[in-house]
Design a protein around this motif. Structure first.
Motif: not given
Ligand SMILES: [Zn+2]
Length: 669
Positions: A325-351
């Motif tokens: 619930v913070l600006p896009k840059g924060v959400a994207a960095e959060h996903f880059a680690f927890y989504g992509t690296i930790v969970s292997g998710m690609q691409p970022m789910p739509d909002r």
């Protein structure tokens, strides 16, 4: 904690039922499941392919998935329904303070990226100022107390902040709720992510440190790189104190009653007065410390580590917690680690996908009310309850006939059966959200308020008598929640839908499908999982040594039978590994069949599409377990088997998903 099984090994059961020709057809609204059959196969030879041959020929495994089965169909259908309900609520301006208004506005605020972007990091300012104002151990302890997290349950061993609370009845006394204190505070999902010395995990830690540095930079903190290294070191020390995952499977290791005064003696470091006061539980006299080493170790770190390091750690975890619930840059960095690296998710789910998950997490029973109103009317609940009554009656009749259980143990089993509470569909009493304010265009504020609401609601229970009928799973989740403490089982509306359960449809199919599934879960209360919990859910083995020996002797036959099943030429089932689930499947099927007969009350069932009621019962059971699966997935499944008490496996699943805002994840069907 026991879940609906995750495997379909029952498909291998050599069900030797021969279906005989049946008399005249009758009209029915039940969907035609016979078209999924392959009648060229003799049912006595291979009942699974007889029941499912046509379906298996046409079923395709979705790209990227290891398998496809009935549960996948239900999850997809239910997800779409929930999405539609929430988005319709957002598109409609419902009456102020109504459940639909709260659901709709929560979602609308979350997808309103313009408002979120415009506010920048300002929503965090107050909280960041509180962290900056920490000057000593007392103020640090008070701040940590304010982060006590109730978004955990007995499965989640790593609370989002240093400690979490799960309010549940105690292991020794069933009348009141107890404060179960859980370890937490790790940014990465598992303790082993910090301690495993393999190159893979070392690389993950390097990536995590970079992520921490990026988050500190986004928070406007200078010198992020070196601070990140120190924060990681602190988390490694917290991880070293954490109880290992394996302990999660042993409930006796979790049952550690502490009095308030014990914390000062057993876990020095933290200013516990300040901690509990800020947490809102200054008067709480008793606790159950789930992982004592996590509490003592973390408390010691509060005493030994520098205040500035703790403040950096808290800044990182604050921004992480609210990243979505913070600006896009924060959400994207959060996903880059927890989504992509930790969970292997690609691409970022739509909002919208994240918004649906966040709305479900914050307002689970509010969404559940909308779901039940549309998809699980009171008539459906009444029919499911009637089936459960028949299942209980069938168990009541079967238990006295068990050959391995002694007479005194049978008495205890019957007492436990009588005390078992089973909820179906949705709760009789919904959570009252009237004091929770939800506003459009305030995603951050809504999340904060929902967290505070849920925390206060949970802590308030500490002053109330334990409610054995407390509802444990949101109705819109496809799943069940089985708790031995208290002695309760809950089956969601999402689970009780066709083809498992058709409230307007054929009883025989319902008993063979959902009925057998519910009976499977009930059986766990009386097997080697449930034998350490009594009728009130208190710890204490109620079997005799002789019962146990006879149980194992009888079970040996099932082990041998399953050892003989080899779905691939070089791969056989490990009968011992899957024994507990196979016993439950067998008990579930037999009991559901008895219950079905009871439901007929002596009258013959109708014939539908040429099939008698009993034929439809077993057909539904076989179809319940159908699954299209890649060979690799089958090999993995058989290698993994099913762990006895599930703890660690389920926990990591909960962890992974919780990072993306899904608080309540209970699976499988
Ligand atoms: Zn089971």
């Amino acid at each position: 904690m026991v879940f609906f099984r995750t495997t379909a090994l029952v498909a291998l059961l050599a069900c030797a039922l021969a279906l005989s020709a049946a008399p005249a057809d009758q009209n029915t609204s039940t969907p035609d499941s016979t078209q999924d059959m392959d009648r060229s196969i003799k049912p006595g030879d291979d009942f699974y392919h007889y029941a499912n041959g046509a379906w298996l020929r046409t079923a395709t495994i979705p790209a990227g998935q290891p398998s496809y089965d009935t549960r996948a169909i239900l999850v997809a259908r239910t997800s779409q329904r929930v999405r539609d309900l929430i988005q319709q609520a957002a598109a409609t301006h419902s009456a102020e303070s109504s459940v639909a208004q709260k659901v709709g506005d929560y979602y609308a605020s979350f997808v309103d990226e313009g408002s979120i972007q415009a506010k920048g990091m300002a929503p965090l300012a107050d909280e960041m100022a509180l962290i900056s104002a920490i000057t000593n151990k007392a103020s640090l302890s008070a701040y940590l107390g304010s982060t006590l997290n109730s978004e955990v349950d007995g499965l989640t061993g790593n609370a989002d902040h240093i400690f979490g609370v799960w309010v549940n009845q105690s292991f020794t006394e069933s009348e009141h709720y107890v404060f179960h204190l859980l370890q937490g505070g790790l940014g990465m999902p598992d303790r082993d992510d910090y301690l495993d010395q393999s190159a893979k995990m070392a690389a993950l830690r390097v990536q995590y440190q970079s992520h921490i540095a990026a988050m500190l930079k986004l928070a406007g903190v200078a010198d992020g790189e070196s601070r990140a290294a120190r924060v990681l070191t602190l988390e490694i020390r917290i991880a070293q104190a954490h109880a290992p995952d394996a302990d999660a499977a042993d409930v006796f290791k979790q049952n550690n009653p502490w009095k308030r005064a014990d914390f000062d003696v057993k876990a020095p470091g933290m200013d516990w007065d300040a901690y509990f006061k800020a947490a809102g539980v200054a008067e709480q006299p008793e606790f159950v410390v789930w992982q004592p080493s996590g509490v003592t170790g973390t408390s010691a770190l509060v005493g030994s580590e520098g205040i500035d390091l703790w403040k950096d750690y808290l800044r990182v975890h604050l921004i992480e917690h609210y990243a979505n619930v913070l600006p896009k840059g924060v959400a994207a960095e959060h996903f880059a680690f927890y989504g992509t690296i930790v969970s292997g998710m690609q691409p970022m789910p739509d909002r919208s996908q994240d918004a649906i998950a966040a709305t479900n997490a914050a307002l689970g029973q509010a969404v559940g009310q909308l779901y039940a109103q549309r998809y699980f009317p009171p008539e459906a609940k009444a029919r499911a309850k009637a089936m459960v009554s028949d299942l209980i009656a069938a168990y009541r009749a079967r238990i006295p006939n068990l050959t391995w259980m002694s007479a005194q143990t049978k008495d205890k089993a019957l007492t436990k059966l009588a005390a078992l509470r089973i909820g179906v569909g949705y709760p009789d009493r919904w959570i009252d959200y009237s004091t929770l304010e939800v506003k459009r265009s305030d995603a951050f504020g809504n999340m904060r308020k929902a967290e505070a609401f849920n925390r206060l609601r949970n802590l308030a229970k500490l002053k109330e008598a334990a409610d054995p009928d407390e509802w444990r799973i949101d109705p819109q989740i496809v799943g069940a929640f089985i708790l031995f403490t208290p002695n309760t089982e809950t089956f969601s509306a999402g689970l009780l839908q066709p083809p498992y359960f058709d409230s307007q449809g054929d009883a025989a199919s319902n008993y063979g499908s959902a009925g057998a599934g519910i009976a499977h879960e009930i059986s766990h209360s009386f097997d080697e999982l449930g034998n350490i919990y009594d009728a009130q859910g208190r710890l204490g083995n109620w079997w005799t040594t002789e019962d146990l020996a006879k149980y194992h002797a009888a079970a040996a036959k099932l082990v041998a039978q399953f050892n003989g099943y080899c779905p691939l030429s070089d791969l056989c089932v490990n009968g011992k590994q899957v024994l507990t689930e196979n016993i439950a499947d067998l008990a579930g099927l037999l009991t559901a069949h008895d219950a079905y007969i009871l439901s007929l009350k002596g009258k013959p069932d109708v014939v539908i599409r040429g099939l008698t009621g009993e034929q439809r019962f077993f057909l539904a059971f076989a179809q319940r377990w159908r699954k299209a699966q890649s060979e690799a997935a089958l090999r993995r499944q058989i290698a993994r088997g099913i762990s006895k008490r599930y703890g660690a496996k389920c926990r990591s699943m909960v962890q992974g998903l919780r990072r993306h805002g899904r608080r309540q994840v209970v699976s499988e069907a």
